[in-house]
Design a protein around this motif. Sequence first.
Motif, PDB file in Angstrom:
ATOM      1  N   UNK A 213       0.832  -1.212   0.000  1.00 45.81           N
ATOM      2  CA  UNK A 213       0.000   0.000   0.000  1.00 45.81           C
ATOM      3  C   UNK A 213       0.863   1.257   0.000  1.00 45.81           C
ATOM      4  N   UNK A 214       1.916   1.271   0.809  1.00 47.37           N
ATOM      5  CA  UNK A 214       2.820   2.412   0.844  1.00 47.37           C
ATOM      6  C   UNK A 214       3.542   2.600  -0.489  1.00 47.37           C
ATOM      7  N   UNK A 215       3.936   1.481  -1.109  1.00 50.00           N
ATOM      8  CA  UNK A 215       4.622   1.590  -2.397  1.00 50.00           C
ATOM      9  C   UNK A 215       3.695   2.180  -3.453  1.00 50.00           C
ATOM     10  N   UNK A 216       2.431   1.720  -3.471  1.00 52.64           N
ATOM     11  CA  UNK A 216       1.468   2.271  -4.432  1.00 52.64           C
ATOM     12  C   UNK A 216       1.216   3.752  -4.177  1.00 52.64           C
TER      13      UNK A 216
ATOM     14  N   UNK B 107      -3.445   9.239   0.676  1.00 49.37           N
ATOM     15  CA  UNK B 107      -3.196   8.928   2.082  1.00 49.37           C
ATOM     16  C   UNK B 107      -3.213   7.405   2.241  1.00 49.37           C
ATOM     17  N   UNK B 108      -2.547   6.914   3.267  1.00 49.32           N
ATOM     18  CA  UNK B 108      -2.507   5.479   3.546  1.00 49.32           C
ATOM     19  C   UNK B 108      -3.106   5.212   4.918  1.00 49.32           C
ATOM     20  N   UNK B 109      -3.744   4.048   5.117  1.00 54.14           N
ATOM     21  CA  UNK B 109      -4.276   3.714   6.442  1.00 54.14           C
ATOM     22  C   UNK B 109      -3.149   3.617   7.467  1.00 54.14           C
ATOM     23  N   UNK B 110      -3.395   4.131   8.640  1.00 50.67           N
ATOM     24  CA  UNK B 110      -2.365   4.145   9.693  1.00 50.67           C
ATOM     25  C   UNK B 110      -2.936   3.641  11.009  1.00 50.67           C
ATOM     26  N   UNK B 111      -3.694   2.516  10.937  1.00 54.70           N
ATOM     27  CA  UNK B 111      -4.300   2.003  12.160  1.00 54.70           C
ATOM     28  C   UNK B 111      -3.329   1.182  13.003  1.00 54.70           C
TER      29      UNK B 111
END
Length: 482
Positions: A212-215, A228-232
Amino acid sequence: MRLNIRYRLFFALLAASALVALGMLLIVQWSLDRGFLQYVNTLDTERLERLAVELEERYDESGDWAFLREDPGNFHRLVLLTGPERAYSPEQLERLERRLQRHRDRPQGGGEGRRLDAQRFDQRLVLLDGQKRLLHGPEKFPGGLTFRELYHRRQIVGYLGLVPRKDLADANQLRFVREQQWAMLLIAALAVVVSALLAFPLARRLARPIHTLATATRRLAAGDFTVRTPAERGDELGQLARDFNSLALALEKNEEARRRWVADISHELRTPLAVLRGEIEALQDGIRQAGPETFASLHGEVLRLGRLVEDLYQLALSDVGALSYRKNSESLVELLEQTLATARSEFARKGIALRFEAHPADVTLFADGARLGQLFVNLLDNSRNYTDAGGELVVRLEREAGWAVIHFQDSAPGVPEDELERLFERLYRVESSRNRNSGGAGLGLSICRNIVEAHGGTISAQASPLGGVWITVRLPLEEVAQ
């Protein structure tokens, strides 16, 4: 073939599990072989003790070892009675007796038939009389053998020893060890299989946020600053996602500031250029005649355009750290008095009272006097341009724990509380309707902030008790700056 991180994590986890399982298998197998051999030797030692007690009782009955010299089978009977066979039935003991008889009837010559089985309990026994003459056992036995002393009426009458096993040779024992080894091998293989089944979803779970971070990074590099990326998660990957979101937010704000900066510059440049164009076209069309007033108007617009370009140039140099600073010991009181003396006439022309207070009377800084003069001129111009006629400006100098603090407090109009922090943004003006005649391009305070920070100080704005804006400049004193 290039493996992605999911499969690399999978194989890494699987390899780690396989190595752990193999290590446990080898350690348990070594422990089983060694422990089981010790267990068998312990049983033999316990059996030796029972045999020693039986021999002492028989010696008490006969008074010597004649019962063994006359009939060696008596020794074998005692071995059977004290061993695991002691629970045999009379019929079983009778069959064992016949086997002993056949053993005694064998030829006593050399050859293979005379070879002793080193794993059998009875043939590993060594029995000596009180004078350490051999009663039973091989004529040559290992040195250093530990003997159990046999007593009769508190006197030593014999010695009983047992050659310990070096390895396992009994079929039942070997079969038990092999069964345990196969069971451990099966358990290790099952552990590897279970690890593989657990490693794949775990690797996929670990690789998902990385993917997800790479995308998101690719989208960010392509100019999509809203990603933005999920940060749970609460681990390092979660912190990395939060840092990525902070970076994306900062880039988004910078992009918005850049676009606003370009739009504001275009607007600021368009106004004087439009006036110049209108004036020149009017001259060309004959609408206006060339004269002192026309040339004065053109000259004024050119001066405004020049000031804007100069401000932009100074701000650009300040942003990249290219502004030159020649620092020396400077008297802050003298700098302020000289700057205020130059500006008093303009303040008086607008009807604004200018007052200066210095406590203490002498403050020395290690600074660039020219740049500080530019700082004070910009702050004074800002107050003069945005203070109503009949108002006042109070400049106060104080000294606080290694810092020189300069306060600029002017009267109404003020600035809304939520806009005070934005006063130092480039091209920002509280009222967008203000033109260049009533104010500036909004670059003066940005240049002020850069000059103060270049001297290791801070600048801030708050509401003034006089009804206007209160700007505070904090600069380190000479001993602190050096």
